[in-house]
Design an enzyme around this catalytic site. Structure first.
Site, PDB file in Angstrom:
ATOM      1  N   ARG A  71       0.922  -1.790 -11.707  1.00  0.00           N
ATOM      2  CA  ARG A  71       0.896  -2.762 -10.603  1.00  0.00           C
ATOM      3  C   ARG A  71      -0.528  -3.132 -10.245  1.00  0.00           C
ATOM      4  O   ARG A  71      -0.856  -4.295 -10.077  1.00  0.00           O
ATOM      5  CB  ARG A  71       1.615  -2.172  -9.394  1.00  0.00           C
ATOM      6  CG  ARG A  71       1.529  -3.019  -8.150  1.00  0.00           C
ATOM      7  CD  ARG A  71       2.422  -2.493  -7.040  1.00  0.00           C
ATOM      8  NE  ARG A  71       3.822  -2.474  -7.445  1.00  0.00           N
ATOM      9  CZ  ARG A  71       4.717  -1.591  -6.982  1.00  0.00           C
ATOM     10  NH1 ARG A  71       4.364  -0.678  -6.113  1.00  0.00           N
ATOM     11  NH2 ARG A  71       5.965  -1.640  -7.401  1.00  0.00           N
ATOM     12  N   TYR A  72      -1.392  -2.159 -10.100  1.00  0.00           N
ATOM     13  CA  TYR A  72      -2.796  -2.396  -9.769  1.00  0.00           C
ATOM     14  C   TYR A  72      -3.589  -2.391 -11.080  1.00  0.00           C
ATOM     15  O   TYR A  72      -3.249  -1.660 -12.001  1.00  0.00           O
ATOM     16  CB  TYR A  72      -3.330  -1.274  -8.890  1.00  0.00           C
ATOM     17  CG  TYR A  72      -2.634  -1.124  -7.561  1.00  0.00           C
ATOM     18  CD1 TYR A  72      -2.900  -2.017  -6.519  1.00  0.00           C
ATOM     19  CD2 TYR A  72      -1.742  -0.092  -7.331  1.00  0.00           C
ATOM     20  CE1 TYR A  72      -2.278  -1.868  -5.294  1.00  0.00           C
ATOM     21  CE2 TYR A  72      -1.122   0.065  -6.106  1.00  0.00           C
ATOM     22  CZ  TYR A  72      -1.393  -0.823  -5.087  1.00  0.00           C
ATOM     23  OH  TYR A  72      -0.781  -0.680  -3.876  1.00  0.00           O
ATOM     24  N   ARG A 119      -5.029   1.425 -12.099  1.00  0.00           N
ATOM     25  CA  ARG A 119      -4.267   2.675 -12.134  1.00  0.00           C
ATOM     26  C   ARG A 119      -2.804   2.424 -12.449  1.00  0.00           C
ATOM     27  O   ARG A 119      -2.257   1.388 -12.099  1.00  0.00           O
ATOM     28  CB  ARG A 119      -4.415   3.447 -10.826  1.00  0.00           C
ATOM     29  CG  ARG A 119      -4.080   2.675  -9.565  1.00  0.00           C
ATOM     30  CD  ARG A 119      -4.939   3.232  -8.399  1.00  0.00           C
ATOM     31  NE  ARG A 119      -4.514   2.777  -7.086  1.00  0.00           N
ATOM     32  CZ  ARG A 119      -4.894   1.639  -6.529  1.00  0.00           C
ATOM     33  NH1 ARG A 119      -5.673   0.799  -7.195  1.00  0.00           N
ATOM     34  NH2 ARG A 119      -4.488   1.318  -5.325  1.00  0.00           N
ATOM     35  N   CYS A 149      14.034  17.004 -10.292  1.00  0.00           N
ATOM     36  CA  CYS A 149      13.268  17.486  -9.142  1.00  0.00           C
ATOM     37  C   CYS A 149      13.820  18.832  -8.685  1.00  0.00           C
ATOM     38  O   CYS A 149      14.952  19.190  -9.015  1.00  0.00           O
ATOM     39  CB  CYS A 149      13.372  16.512  -7.983  1.00  0.00           C
ATOM     40  SG  CYS A 149      12.909  14.832  -8.435  1.00  0.00           S
ATOM     41  N   CYS A 153      15.878  14.670  -2.767  1.00  0.00           N
ATOM     42  CA  CYS A 153      15.680  14.229  -1.389  1.00  0.00           C
ATOM     43  C   CYS A 153      16.587  13.041  -1.135  1.00  0.00           C
ATOM     44  O   CYS A 153      16.621  12.097  -1.920  1.00  0.00           O
ATOM     45  CB  CYS A 153      14.232  13.807  -1.182  1.00  0.00           C
ATOM     46  SG  CYS A 153      13.072  15.061  -1.745  1.00  0.00           S
ATOM     47  N   CYS A 202      14.816   9.598  -1.099  1.00  0.00           N
ATOM     48  CA  CYS A 202      13.940   9.276  -2.243  1.00  0.00           C
ATOM     49  C   CYS A 202      13.839   7.771  -2.478  1.00  0.00           C
ATOM     50  O   CYS A 202      14.847   7.073  -2.530  1.00  0.00           O
ATOM     51  CB  CYS A 202      14.477   9.940  -3.501  1.00  0.00           C
ATOM     52  SG  CYS A 202      13.491   9.587  -4.957  1.00  0.00           S
ATOM     53  N   ARG A 255      12.912   6.476  -5.198  1.00  0.00           N
ATOM     54  CA  ARG A 255      13.350   6.218  -6.577  1.00  0.00           C
ATOM     55  C   ARG A 255      14.716   6.842  -6.826  1.00  0.00           C
ATOM     56  O   ARG A 255      14.962   7.462  -7.849  1.00  0.00           O
ATOM     57  CB  ARG A 255      12.307   6.731  -7.568  1.00  0.00           C
ATOM     58  CG  ARG A 255      11.483   5.602  -8.108  1.00  0.00           C
ATOM     59  CD  ARG A 255      10.404   6.011  -9.078  1.00  0.00           C
ATOM     60  NE  ARG A 255       9.169   5.408  -8.634  1.00  0.00           N
ATOM     61  CZ  ARG A 255       8.063   6.072  -8.375  1.00  0.00           C
ATOM     62  NH1 ARG A 255       7.997   7.368  -8.569  1.00  0.00           N
ATOM     63  NH2 ARG A 255       7.011   5.424  -7.932  1.00  0.00           N
ATOM     64  N   ASP A 270      10.658   2.789   2.472  1.00  0.00           N
ATOM     65  CA  ASP A 270      11.003   1.549   1.767  1.00  0.00           C
ATOM     66  C   ASP A 270      12.489   1.230   1.966  1.00  0.00           C
ATOM     67  O   ASP A 270      13.299   2.142   2.092  1.00  0.00           O
ATOM     68  CB  ASP A 270      10.732   1.708   0.260  1.00  0.00           C
ATOM     69  CG  ASP A 270       9.257   1.954  -0.019  1.00  0.00           C
ATOM     70  OD1 ASP A 270       8.438   1.169   0.473  1.00  0.00           O
ATOM     71  OD2 ASP A 270       8.937   2.935  -0.717  1.00  0.00           O
ATOM     72  N   ASP A 273       4.825  -0.250   1.359  1.00  0.00           N
ATOM     73  CA  ASP A 273       4.817  -0.911   0.067  1.00  0.00           C
ATOM     74  C   ASP A 273       5.511  -2.248   0.233  1.00  0.00           C
ATOM     75  O   ASP A 273       6.621  -2.311   0.757  1.00  0.00           O
ATOM     76  CB  ASP A 273       5.573  -0.044  -0.956  1.00  0.00           C
ATOM     77  CG  ASP A 273       4.655   0.440  -2.058  1.00  0.00           C
ATOM     78  OD1 ASP A 273       4.093  -0.435  -2.755  1.00  0.00           O
ATOM     79  OD2 ASP A 273       4.510   1.656  -2.219  1.00  0.00           O
ATOM     80  N   LYS A 330       0.607  -1.567  -1.815  1.00  0.00           N
ATOM     81  CA  LYS A 330       0.563  -0.935  -0.501  1.00  0.00           C
ATOM     82  C   LYS A 330      -0.400  -1.679   0.420  1.00  0.00           C
ATOM     83  O   LYS A 330      -1.434  -2.155  -0.025  1.00  0.00           O
ATOM     84  CB  LYS A 330       0.118   0.521  -0.645  1.00  0.00           C
ATOM     85  CG  LYS A 330       1.166   1.369  -1.348  1.00  0.00           C
ATOM     86  CD  LYS A 330       0.702   2.804  -1.520  1.00  0.00           C
ATOM     87  CE  LYS A 330       1.682   3.581  -2.365  1.00  0.00           C
ATOM     88  NZ  LYS A 330       1.745   3.109  -3.776  1.00  0.00           N
TER      89      LYS A 330
END
Ligand SMILES: *Cc1c(COP(=O)(O)O)cnc(C)c1O
Ligand code: SF4
Length: 360
Positions: free
Chosen positions: A102-103, A106, A115, A119, A122, A124, A282, A319, A326
């Site tokens: 995206r950037y 990075r 995981c 969570c 989450c 994702r 999000d 985001d 962000k």
């Protein structure tokens, strides 16, 4: 007092993980009070997998407490009208499988969907517990892309949780990335020191220390997560020069309160974890019941300023939908939409000056 106390001090992290609660029947056995109507937890877990390892389960003190809310499936997850699976359009910013670019400088390398707990909040959720760990051939594609893209200076391993990978695979990934000339630093996004601190073994720390400069951002959301075990895990990592940060997610009923946040940030500073981001949640399908108004986050930030060291104050970010990246949330950057937006929304400019609508 802990209501669930089969925490075995001598169990290995693999044994702890293998003892995870993954079904409604198991949950009813260990946490009878958590029972929704029969079958409800099971139908949520069918859509979004449940995994609560015995260590994290042992931190639950009461029904619906901030630890319970993060990991016990809630029927509200299936009632996510208006929300979308991938609001940040990560899947469109993926030039090769498992990579999000995206950037310019990075990239995020999604190395696994596994995981130590799943969570409920989450971002994702579409991958968590569903995607498999990357194979050598996936690594090759990603490494080739990074190699031919000299603008990339930093690679962030994310997932799923990179610290659940087999040691040999993690080592292979880190070695290959480290070998790319223009990659200056590596970062790992993980919840392991918080949700399964037993996994931070001397052997793992010995592996990680070889990849300096290595930044490790941990998601800590509540002061109760900073147990002696978690503190020890952070100490082991910090002692070998790994730079620790926290990416806290602002969550309704977990930490949407200035006093809890002050307590959390102070405890993090004590174990050499520098608060990095406070993420506005999000609008991801299945997580809408965790969302709080932007005003709540701004109030928390005001509550932190002046009450604790500036080193303990994270940046409050959101985001932007559509992959805008962000942005800092502050009174100065946000304006209520003048009516042009499709619904009630904030208009926010991102780092390139482009305007985005953020639904309220
Ligand atoms: C958050 C994020 C990053 C890292 O951003 P920082 O602001 O450097 O922490 C990189 N890529 C993607 C796609 C992200 O969502
Ligand atoms: S550990 Fe991270 S990736 Fe895994 S479920 Fe939790 S928030 Fe999602």
């Amino acid at each position: 007092m802990r209501i669930y106390s089969t925490r075995d001090e001598n169990a290995s992290w693999r044994q702890i993980l293998a003892g995870s609660v993954i079904s409604e029947e198991q949950l009813n056995k260990y946490l009878p009070f958590a029972r929704a109507s029969a079958g409800e937890i099971a139908s949520v877990a069918k859509q979004y997998p449940m995994r609560i390892n015995p260590y994290f389960l042992s931190l639950i003190k009461a029904p619906g407490d901030p630890i319970a809310r993060q990991v016990i499936p809630d029927p509200l997850e299936l009632a996510g009208c208006g929300a979308i699976e991938d609001p940040l359009t990560e899947d469109l910013q993926s030039p090769v499988d498992n990579l999000i670019h995206r950037y310019p400088d990075r990239v995020l390398f999604l190395v696994s969907g596994q995981c130590a707990v799943y969570c409920r909040h989450c971002m994702r959720k579409r991958n968590a517990g569903v995607k498999h760990s990357v194979h050598s051939s996936d690594i090759e594609g990603v490494v080739k892309y990074i190699r031919r893209t000299p603008a990339i200076k930093e690679v962030i391993l994310s997932g799923g949780d990179p610290l659940l990978l087999k040691k040999a695979l993690l080592e292979e990934i880190l070695l290959q990335l480290k070998g790319i000339q223009h990659v200056q630093r590596l970062r790992i996004h993980t919840r392991v020191p918080c949700v399964l601190p037993q996994r931070i073994t001397a052997e793992l720390v010995d592996l990680l220390r070889r990849f300096s400069p290595l930044y490790l951002n941990i998601q800590f959301n509540h002061p109760d997560e900073l147990t002696p075990e978690a503190i020890r895990a952070c100490e082991m990592l910090a002692n070998v020069g790994i730079v620790l940060g926290s990416q806290t997610v602002l969550l309704k009923g977990v930490n949407d309160n200035p006093d809890i946040m002050v307590d959390l940030m102070e405890k993090l500073l004590c174990c050499r974890v520098r608060p990095y981001y406070l993420h506005h949640p999000d609008p991801v399908r299945g997580t809408m019941h965790f969302r709080v108004p932007v005003e709540t986050g701004l109030d928390i930030m005001k509550g932190l300023r002046g009450r604790i060291s500036g080193m303990g104050i994270p940046q409050y970010v959101m985001d932007l939908p559509g992959g805008g990246g962000k942005v800092l949330v502050s009174d100065a950057y946000t304006t209520k939409s003048p009516g042009k937006a499709p619904c009630k929304a904030l208009v926010i400019k991102n780092y390139t000056g482009k305007s985005f609508y953020y639904p309220l």
